[in-house]
Design an enzyme around this catalytic site. Structure first.
Site, mmCIF file in Angstrom:
data_model
loop_
_atom_site.group_PDB
_atom_site.id
_atom_site.type_symbol
_atom_site.label_atom_id
_atom_site.label_comp_id
_atom_site.label_asym_id
_atom_site.label_seq_id
_atom_site.Cartn_x
_atom_site.Cartn_y
_atom_site.Cartn_z
ATOM 1 N N GLN A 1 0.855 -1.196 0.000
ATOM 2 C CA GLN A 1 0.000 0.000 0.000
ATOM 3 C C GLN A 1 0.888 1.241 0.000
ATOM 4 O OE1 GLN A 1 -2.041 -1.709 3.654
ATOM 5 N NE2 GLN A 1 -3.711 -0.527 2.807
ATOM 6 N N ILE B 1 3.768 3.979 -1.253
ATOM 7 C CA ILE B 1 4.052 4.612 -2.550
ATOM 8 C C ILE B 1 5.519 5.009 -2.654
ATOM 9 C CG2 ILE B 1 1.698 5.472 -2.924
ATOM 10 C CD1 ILE B 1 2.684 8.207 -1.842
ATOM 11 N N HIS C 1 -1.370 1.542 -4.502
ATOM 12 C CA HIS C 1 -1.646 2.980 -4.516
ATOM 13 C C HIS C 1 -0.679 3.747 -5.416
ATOM 14 C CE1 HIS C 1 -3.591 2.242 -0.320
ATOM 15 N NE2 HIS C 1 -4.362 1.854 -1.308
ATOM 16 N N CYS D 1 -0.032 13.521 -22.999
ATOM 17 C CA CYS D 1 0.621 12.588 -23.925
ATOM 18 C C CYS D 1 1.199 11.356 -23.225
ATOM 19 C CB CYS D 1 1.717 13.303 -24.722
ATOM 20 S SG CYS D 1 3.199 13.634 -23.752
ATOM 21 N N CYS E 1 4.832 19.367 -19.220
ATOM 22 C CA CYS E 1 5.485 18.481 -20.191
ATOM 23 C C CYS E 1 5.931 19.353 -21.383
ATOM 24 C CB CYS E 1 4.459 17.447 -20.641
ATOM 25 S SG CYS E 1 5.029 16.332 -21.922
ATOM 26 N N GLY F 1 2.699 -4.486 8.892
ATOM 27 C CA GLY F 1 2.627 -3.033 9.060
ATOM 28 C C GLY F 1 1.471 -2.358 8.368
ATOM 29 N N SER G 1 -2.620 -1.366 8.923
ATOM 30 C CA SER G 1 -3.689 -1.354 9.933
ATOM 31 C C SER G 1 -4.978 -1.960 9.362
ATOM 32 C CB SER G 1 -3.922 0.061 10.441
ATOM 33 O OG SER G 1 -3.978 0.952 9.350
HETATM 34 ZN ZN ZN Z 1 2.997 15.632 -22.745
#
Ligand code: ZN
Length: 261
Positions: free
Chosen positions: A119, A121, A137, A148, A169, A208, A210
């Site tokens: 879970q 990130i 996640h 794009c 971008c 770890g 919950s």
């Molecule tokens: Zn782009």
């Protein structure tokens, strides 16, 4: 004096019980050739990544309905980018895998780790050396263009922010993190892969988490329904403790050190 002696005996009993449970878990791991591990925020806290909920949690400082909500991000992404610049990025470059991450690498090398679901990130399982991780996640280590789909690393975006805020971008599209925000569905392929793993393992080990966030909290139930054993190691009790074959309310790194390293 008698009271002190009584307390000492209670503490000693607790320590002996802890060792007995760790021995039992060790046996479960040795006997299981197909282990699925689910890691949550408690797994990364020893890497300097704060948990989200509770006292001192990240969300006590940053309201998730502002900083982690998809619709709010679309309305005004500057909250998120300030959070990334001031909090997330400095935290991530300092964070290193801890003893727990390396213990799982060892389990992976032994060939007993069937699937690792997280879970988290922070991408620290991959940094430690496990390439194939189901990230429920998403990840905070990469970004993409919303027009794009061009990809950018965390470091590239951090450099961009210094002269372009919010970052864009080259195609002029807006960027977004590869994390799943509130108000967005979980990535379907990752979820399906996690559910498949839960159905086909013979030990489901929660480390770890919950177990309060769905659908991650459903995975141990799916594993139990398919005759796997369930073990939960978490500092606090979880809503699924009653369903588990073994529960250890202890810090992950200490337990894993004794178990695997
Ligand atoms: Zn782009």
């Amino acid at each position: 004096m008698r009271l002190v002696l009584g307390m000492c005996i209670l503490v000693l009993n607790d320590v002996i019980e802890g060792f007995r449970m760790i021995d039992e878990l060790k046996k479960m791991i040795l006997e299981s050739k197909k282990i699925v591990v689910l890691t949550g925020a408690g797994f990364s806290s020893d890497s300097g990544i704060p948990t989200y909920r509770g006292t001192g949690g990240l969300w006590s400082k940053y309201d998730p309905s502002i900083y982690a909500d998809y619709n709010n991000f679309l309305r005004d992404s500057t909250y998120y980018w300030n959070f990334f610049k001031d909090e997330r990025y400095p935290m991530m470059i300092k964070a290193k895998p801890n003893t727990g991450h390396f213990a799982l690498v060892k389990l992976h090398k032994q060939g007993n780790l069937y699937k690792l679901i997280t879970q988290n990130i922070d991408g620290l399982h991959q940094v430690a050396g496990i390439p194939d991780v189901i990230e429920l996640h998403g990840t905070t280590r990469s970004f993409r263009c919303m027009s794009c789909d061009n990809r950018f690393s965390m470091g590239e975006v951090y450099k961009k922010i210094k002269h372009e805020f919010p970052p864009k971008c080259p195609c002029n599209g807006n960027l977004r993190p590869d994390t799943i925000m509130f108000g967005e569905p979980l990535p379907q392929p990752a979820l399906e892969e996690a559910m498949f793993a839960a159905r086909h393992c013979n030990l489901f080990l929660v480390l770890g988490s919950s177990l309060v966030v769905n659908p991650a909290a459903q995975l141990p139930i799916i594993a139990k329904e398919n005759n796997a054993k369930l073990a939960i190691v978490n500092i606090d009790p979880t809503p699924l403790d009653k369903l588990a074959d073994l529960v250890l309310n202890k810090k992950i790194t200490g337990v894993l050190k004794q178990l695997i390293l």
